[in-house]
Structure formats: C-alpha cells, structure tokens
Design an enzyme around this catalytic site. Structure first.
Site, PDB file in Angstrom:
ATOM      1  N   LEU A  73       0.840  -1.179   0.000  1.00 36.85           N
ATOM      2  CA  LEU A  73       0.000   0.000   0.000  1.00 36.85           C
ATOM      3  C   LEU A  73       0.890   1.249   0.000  1.00 36.85           C
ATOM      4  O   LEU A  73       1.846   1.341   0.749  1.00 36.85           O
ATOM      5  CB  LEU A  73      -0.878  -0.022   1.259  1.00 36.85           C
ATOM      6  CG  LEU A  73      -1.905   1.084   1.422  1.00 36.85           C
ATOM      7  CD1 LEU A  73      -2.946   1.014   0.323  1.00 36.85           C
ATOM      8  CD2 LEU A  73      -2.568   0.981   2.790  1.00 36.85           C
ATOM      9  N   LYS A  99      13.504  11.885  -1.492  1.00 39.34           N
ATOM     10  CA  LYS A  99      13.652  13.121  -0.719  1.00 39.34           C
ATOM     11  C   LYS A  99      14.417  12.871   0.570  1.00 39.34           C
ATOM     12  O   LYS A  99      15.118  13.766   1.066  1.00 39.34           O
ATOM     13  CB  LYS A  99      12.288  13.730  -0.421  1.00 39.34           C
ATOM     14  CG  LYS A  99      11.718  14.548  -1.574  1.00 39.34           C
ATOM     15  CD  LYS A  99      11.734  13.765  -2.856  1.00 39.34           C
ATOM     16  CE  LYS A  99      11.210  14.401  -4.079  1.00 39.34           C
ATOM     17  NZ  LYS A  99      11.280  13.494  -5.243  1.00 39.34           N
ATOM     18  N   GLY A 129      -4.024  -8.407  -9.293  1.00 36.37           N
ATOM     19  CA  GLY A 129      -5.350  -8.399  -9.896  1.00 36.37           C
ATOM     20  C   GLY A 129      -5.303  -8.245 -11.404  1.00 36.37           C
ATOM     21  O   GLY A 129      -4.332  -7.757 -11.971  1.00 36.37           O
ATOM     22  N   GLY A 140      -0.403   2.348 -12.000  1.00 40.24           N
ATOM     23  CA  GLY A 140       0.845   3.084 -11.889  1.00 40.24           C
ATOM     24  C   GLY A 140       1.824   2.910 -13.025  1.00 40.24           C
ATOM     25  O   GLY A 140       1.449   2.665 -14.180  1.00 40.24           O
ATOM     26  N   GLY A 183      19.423  11.059 -18.665  1.00 44.12           N
ATOM     27  CA  GLY A 183      18.156  11.753 -18.502  1.00 44.12           C
ATOM     28  C   GLY A 183      18.292  12.915 -17.539  1.00 44.12           C
ATOM     29  O   GLY A 183      18.677  12.727 -16.387  1.00 44.12           O
ATOM     30  N   GLY A 184      17.975  14.115 -18.006  1.00 48.75           N
ATOM     31  CA  GLY A 184      18.110  15.316 -17.199  1.00 48.75           C
ATOM     32  C   GLY A 184      16.787  15.868 -16.719  1.00 48.75           C
ATOM     33  O   GLY A 184      16.669  17.062 -16.447  1.00 48.75           O
ATOM     34  N   ILE A 202      13.824  13.016 -12.198  1.00 46.16           N
ATOM     35  CA  ILE A 202      14.465  11.871 -11.553  1.00 46.16           C
ATOM     36  C   ILE A 202      15.975  11.957 -11.708  1.00 46.16           C
ATOM     37  O   ILE A 202      16.738  11.768 -10.746  1.00 46.16           O
ATOM     38  CB  ILE A 202      13.931  10.549 -12.141  1.00 46.16           C
ATOM     39  CG1 ILE A 202      12.430  10.407 -11.859  1.00 46.16           C
ATOM     40  CG2 ILE A 202      14.686   9.350 -11.559  1.00 46.16           C
ATOM     41  CD1 ILE A 202      11.778   9.248 -12.588  1.00 46.16           C
ATOM     42  N   GLY A 203      16.428  12.273 -12.917  1.00 48.43           N
ATOM     43  CA  GLY A 203      17.859  12.322 -13.179  1.00 48.43           C
ATOM     44  C   GLY A 203      18.584  13.376 -12.377  1.00 48.43           C
ATOM     45  O   GLY A 203      19.619  13.105 -11.761  1.00 48.43           O
ATOM     46  N   HIS A 222       8.885  39.225   7.299  1.00 47.49           N
ATOM     47  CA  HIS A 222      10.302  39.514   7.069  1.00 47.49           C
ATOM     48  C   HIS A 222      11.115  39.068   8.293  1.00 47.49           C
ATOM     49  O   HIS A 222      10.712  39.322   9.423  1.00 47.49           O
ATOM     50  CB  HIS A 222      10.495  41.021   6.862  1.00 47.49           C
ATOM     51  CG  HIS A 222      11.932  41.449   6.767  1.00 47.49           C
ATOM     52  ND1 HIS A 222      12.690  41.261   5.624  1.00 47.49           N
ATOM     53  CD2 HIS A 222      12.763  42.020   7.672  1.00 47.49           C
ATOM     54  CE1 HIS A 222      13.916  41.728   5.835  1.00 47.49           C
ATOM     55  NE2 HIS A 222      13.992  42.192   7.085  1.00 47.49           N
TER      56      HIS A 222
END
Length: 462
Positions: free
Chosen positions: A42, A55, A118, A143, A179-180, A183-184, A439
C-alpha cells in the site's frame, strides 16, 4: 476460473498507490463500499520507491553539504563520510512510519483491502487470488515503472534504474545519469552531495526541459558551480562494460566512463497483460485514455495516476483519485487544471513552478501581450542568510493575471503553495503586492516580485 464473490462493491480499485488509495479513502468517507487491490505494498511507487525515499536521500545529502560548509557560517564542522547503511536506515524508517499510518487509515475507513495481483476480467470485475471482485464501478490505478531505451538493458548492477539506485549498498565513485529530467537531476544532486563524480546526459537542449528555460539555465549554472557535469543536446547511442564500470557513447561521438549508469529516461505505464484491452478500454502507447473526469470510454471504468497521460506526480494522483470518488458519489467535482498543479524538483537548488512558461504564454496570448519579471534572491534577506542563489520569475498577461511563477533556489518548493493560489485565483500583481509578507522569510521574495511587477519595487531595482 475465479469464484464469484457474494459482495458487489460500489467501487473496486486495482492498484494501491497514490491515486488508488486516495480514491479508496475518499470514496469510503463518502459512504461507498470499496475494495482496494494491491499486489505489492500500500502506498505504491511514491511511498516505497519514489517521492519519499528520494527526498530522504536528498535531505541526507543536504546534511553532508552542510557539514562540509560549516566554516562558511562560523561553525567548526567536519565531514567524515557517508554511512550508507545509516542513510538507508533513516530512509526506511521514514517509509515505515508513513506506511503504518496509511494502513491504519485504510483500516479505519473500513476499506476491503486485498493483497494480490489483480486482473480486469470484465467492465465490472477484477480477478485476484482466485476470487472475483465485482463492482458497480472499476478504477484502474496500476501506476508506472522505470522505462529504458530500445536496446538498453537494465541489469541492476552496472546499468540501473531509480529502483536499484534507492537501495544501492554503496555510494558510487562515479555515475552517469541518462536523462536530465526530475528523476535524473535529483539523483545526480544527491550522489554529488554524497561525494560521487556525476555526469548527466540529456538529449534535449536543457536540464529539466519542461520547466521555463530561465529555470533550466539557473539550475545548469548552479550544477556547474557544484561540479556536476552534464552533456546536453545529443542522444545516447550505446553502452558497453569496461573492466570496472561502463562506457557510454553519444550520437555526437562523445564518450563517458563511470562505475554505474543510471537510466532515468522517465516512467512507463503498467498496463500490459492486465485485461484492459480485452474489456474494450481505449489506450495509447500503454496509457489508458480518459476524459476530464478520469472516465474511460467504458462507462463503468475510470483510470488515474501514472496510468493515464497526465502529469506523473503523486499529488496529481491524489487529486485524480479523489475526483473519481466524488464523481461516483454524486458530488459534481471540478476537473483538474493541470497547469495549476505545483511542480517541484528537489535537487540542490530546488526548482519549483506553477502555471505556464513564458514561451507558452507568448504562444497563447502573443509576445506583445506577455510581461516577464525576474526577482533575484540576492535581494532577499533570508536567502542571503541561507547562502542560496536563484530567482523568482513571474509571467503575466499584460494588465492581467499572473499566469506563471517559476522559482529556483534552496527551499523554493516550500514557497510554491502561495504561488499556486496566485495562479489558480488569477491574481493581479497589485493584489498580491498589497499583502504583507513576513520579514525575513524566503516567502517574502514572492511578495517583493509582485511589488516590482506592480510598479512599486522595494528591495529591487526598477
């Protein structure tokens, strides 16, 4: 054949990732009887192999950079290295805590949760574990998985995907990132913070190519200063193994060698062999096609998340899942404005945006009708304190609303909430300018940018 289950659910959901579980939680909250089917864990990619773990790695990398740079702030710190086992323990602890919480939520809403692989067996049923789960409506939320390029085999050792990178038992001495995009650059940023020598290869002319070109250029400048190498504008042509790593060749004749190659060319939908075509669901290149309410061409079937050709973001999945649940419960939800969805790349420095780019605005409204303003973070006290460089760029329709906010700098992802309100409420620069921002905060930079755009700059030049 699967056995017929006695229960007919209001909604059967195939896939327990961001879109699927959000739909389950909201539908149950609205009184619908829900079955949620998930073959793995899950929470799906976001929680276990995407947003959350990446992250966590990036935050660990930020701490490593701070340890190296303590003397810049008058603090005597030393960096002794990365304990990768400790990093993974920290990362996995975050995941485990969120996973347990999510399981509790699903249980508390009395969603019928089914573990197993499934398959759609009809427009109103899903087969799993030898049982047939029938619903008045089906939601497909299976997904995505990391993609590769034709002829480029991911072996999980020297040529790896983001899934492998998240559990790598070492910090590579050197890495090539193919790949930029989001993700890259996130992995490149984290690995550089951990001490790796990193080179990004991107076929398009800029890093994070879907962002405003100004944001891309600012990120490239920052990456150069950090010592992250990149090659832009030439396609990958091949990879071969060397004695201790890989050698990557580009179509322009350039070659690069490193210990590992991370393939970060995007994610593809998980749809093959799941019975979608047999049920008559319209598809394109593996994606399930939907209307603005996430409904497919089959009236009883909807689809959300990375399975459909919308922004591949967890929060988009949440919103799409909730939209489906509310539609089925008769709530008449408003379709999603995808331009109004905040986008954040959590590298160092962060890239955040909402709305449209300057180029898109000129295309839509005409070049003479578009005004762009850049506010440099050098004029922002809190950014100075943090020693972060960057800009906030506003794109406005002349004499009208702000239609794009583009930000580069540390912690800019935390500022995108107000930017989202500015875009989605079609705010005029003068309306934002009259709001008093605290501020010293980085959030104040948004206010300052709008003051300047409204013709009354304070801490910036005319």
């Amino acid at each position: 054949m699967a056995n017929d289950a006695s229960t007919v659910f209001d909604l059967v959901i195939l896939g327990g990732g961001s879109g699927g579980y959000a739909a389950a939680l909201r539908a149950a909250q609205l009184g619908l009887d829900v079955a949620l089917i998930e073959k793995d864990k899950l929470g799906g990619t976001c929680l276990h192999r995407g947003c959350i773990p990446t992250k966590a790695l990036l935050h660990a990398g930020e701490l490593a950079d701070q340890a190296r740079e303590g003397s810049e702030f008058g603090v005597k710190t030393t960096f002794e290295g990365i304990d990768i086992e400790g990093v993974h323990k920290y990362k996995d602890g975050v995941i485990t805590g969120l996973y347990k919480g999510l399981q509790g939520l699903i249980a508390s809403r009395k969603v019928t949760y089914v573990t197993g692989e499934g398959r759609l067996s009809s427009p109103t049923s899903v087969d799993v574990n030898g049982e047939r789960y029938t619903g008045r409506h089906i939601l497909l939320a299976t997904g995505s998985v990391p993609k590769s390029l034709p002829g480029l085999e991911i072996d999980g050792n020297r040529v790896i995907s983001s899934d492998h990178a998240l559990v790598l038992d070492r910090v590579p001495q050197s890495a090539i990132v193919l790949g930029g995009g989001v993700i890259g650059v996130e992995f490149a940023s984290a690995w550089k913070s951990f001490g790796a020598d990193v080179t990004i290869v991107e076929a398009l002319p800029h890093l994070v190519p879907v962002e405003d070109e100004n944001s891309s250029k600012l990120l490239e400048r920052s990456f150069r200063k950090r010592g992250i190498n990149f090659s832009l504008g030439s396609r990958f042509s091949g990879v071969e193994y060397t004695a201790d790593g890989v050698k990557v060749s580009l179509e322009n004749g350039k070659t690069f060698e490193a210990e590992v190659l991370l393939v970060a060319v995007g994610r593809g939908p998980v749809s093959q062999g799941l019975g979608y075509e047999e049920a008559g669901v319209a598809m394109d290149r593996g994606f399930v096609l939907v209307d603005e309410y996430m409904q497919t061409n089959v009236p009883t079937i909807s689809a959300v998340g990375d399975l459909v050709p919308t922004l591949q973001l967890a929060h988009v999945g949440f919103a799409e899942g909730m939209l489906v649940a509310e539609r089925l419960a008769g709530q008449n939800p408003v379709p999603i404005d995808y331009d109004g969805v905040p986008r954040v790349t959590y590298c160092h420095p962060e890239v955040a945006s909402v709305g449209i780019t300057e180029a898109k605005a000129k295309e839509l409204y005409g070049a003479d009708k578009v005004v762009a303003l850049k506010y440099n973070l050098a004029g922002n006290g809190k950014s100075k304190i943090l020693k972060t460089a960057g800009e906030i760029k506003l794109v406005q329709v002349r004499d009208g609303a702000v239609v794009g906010v583009h930000m580069v700098g540390d912690r800019m992802g935390e500022q995108v909430g107000e930017a989202q309100l500015i875009y989605n409420w079609e705010a005029l620069p003068a309306e934002v300018a009259q709001l008093v921002h605290a501020h010293p905060t980085q959030n104040e930079a948004l206010g300052e940018a709008h003051l300047a755009l409204a013709g009354k700059p304070l801490h910036s030049h005319d």
